[in-house]
Design an enzyme around this catalytic site. Structure first.
Site, PDB file in Angstrom:
ATOM      1  N   CYS A  29      -0.327   1.996  -5.398  1.00  0.00           N
ATOM      2  CA  CYS A  29      -1.395   2.822  -5.967  1.00  0.00           C
ATOM      3  C   CYS A  29      -0.932   4.259  -6.183  1.00  0.00           C
ATOM      4  CB  CYS A  29      -2.614   2.812  -5.052  1.00  0.00           C
ATOM      5  SG  CYS A  29      -3.452   1.212  -4.988  1.00  0.00           S
ATOM      6  N   HIS A  67       0.834  -1.202   0.000  1.00  0.00           N
ATOM      7  CA  HIS A  67       0.000   0.000   0.000  1.00  0.00           C
ATOM      8  C   HIS A  67       0.865   1.248   0.000  1.00  0.00           C
ATOM      9  CE1 HIS A  67      -3.744  -2.115   0.539  1.00  0.00           C
ATOM     10  NE2 HIS A  67      -3.316  -2.714   1.631  1.00  0.00           N
TER      11      HIS A  67
END
Length: 246
Positions: free
Chosen positions: A207, A139
């Site tokens: 991301c 992440h």
């Protein structure tokens, strides 16, 4: 009545903002700290196991110094069962004490959202030591944000993957941005279908932009050196490795 309702709505809005601030910022700090500590603990346990294994093996023959331009031939790491840790990622650019345990697979529940892991290895990609692409995911925000600083990497920065055999030293080469469907970055030669690999590549995926899953940021690095465990850790990370072994 309208005034009271307005005050209640404002109060609710403030509480929502505080919750989001905690979830995005404070939660990342707390979880990241837990992952850091857990990674050190996992690394310490694995190092002890690896050192014990090394002590029972015959003394290796002295290795010849690799001449510049000579292809590296490091040992190939072995992948464990899904969800288990097989090594550590160390990136000095992310902080002098940055280390994260690498888990097998990218399942959110058991790896990416884990308080003890946070970095996952795409099982369909190569393992360190194999020609091709070692692809990792984490992440950028939430659940520790293990790859929150990927965009800060600079050309030539070293990234280290530690396994039972030693340290694979990669050099950062560049960034790429793709749609979430751009899975070609996981190929043995990223973005080059049906091309046989001739290099050892490390790929980090996360991301982009921050607080969004609209696209993916991809960081590429290439293996530049190999450090057997018997010879000790590379000088750049020796302090961190020694500290984690205590």
């Amino acid at each position: 009545m309208t005034g009271i309702l307005g005050e209640l709505l404002i109060t609710a809005g403030v509480l929502v903002m505080l919750f989001l601030g905690w979830y995005v910022w404070l939660n990342d700090i707390v979880t990241g700290s837990v992952q850091q500590g857990a990674a050190v603990d996992v690394q310490r346990e694995l190092q002890q196991e690896w050192e014990d294994d090394l002590a029972t093996q015959p003394e290796p023959e002295p290795e010849e110094t690799t001449e510049p331009g000579t292809p590296l031939d490091p040992p190939v790491a072995v992948a464990p069962a899904a969800g288990e840790s097989w090594g550590a990622l160390i990136v000095p650019r992310f902080g002098e004490d940055y280390v994260r345990a690498i888990g097998e697979g990218v399942d959110p529940a058991t790896v990416l959202n884990s308080r003890t892991l946070g970095v996952g290895h795409y099982a369909e990609t190569q393992m360190p030591g194999e020609l091709g692409n070692v692809a990792l995911a984490a992440h950028r925000n939430t659940w520790g944000g293990a790859f929150s600083e990927v965009g800060e990497l600079q050309l030539g920065d070293n990234l280290y993957v530690e396994t039972r055999d030693g340290w694979y030293q990669y050099a950062f080469r560049g960034l790429e941005y793709v749609w979430p469907s751009g899975v070609e970055v996981l190929l043995p030669v990223p973005q080059a279908p049906q091309v046989e690999p001739g290099e050892h590549i490390l790929t980090l995926t996360t991301c982009n932009p921050r607080f969004s899953t609209a696209e993916r940021m991809i960081a590429y690095a290439v293996l530049e050196d190999w450090h057997p465990r018997s010879g000790g850790a590379p000088a750049e990370i020796s302090g961190l490795v020694e500290a984690s072994s205590r």
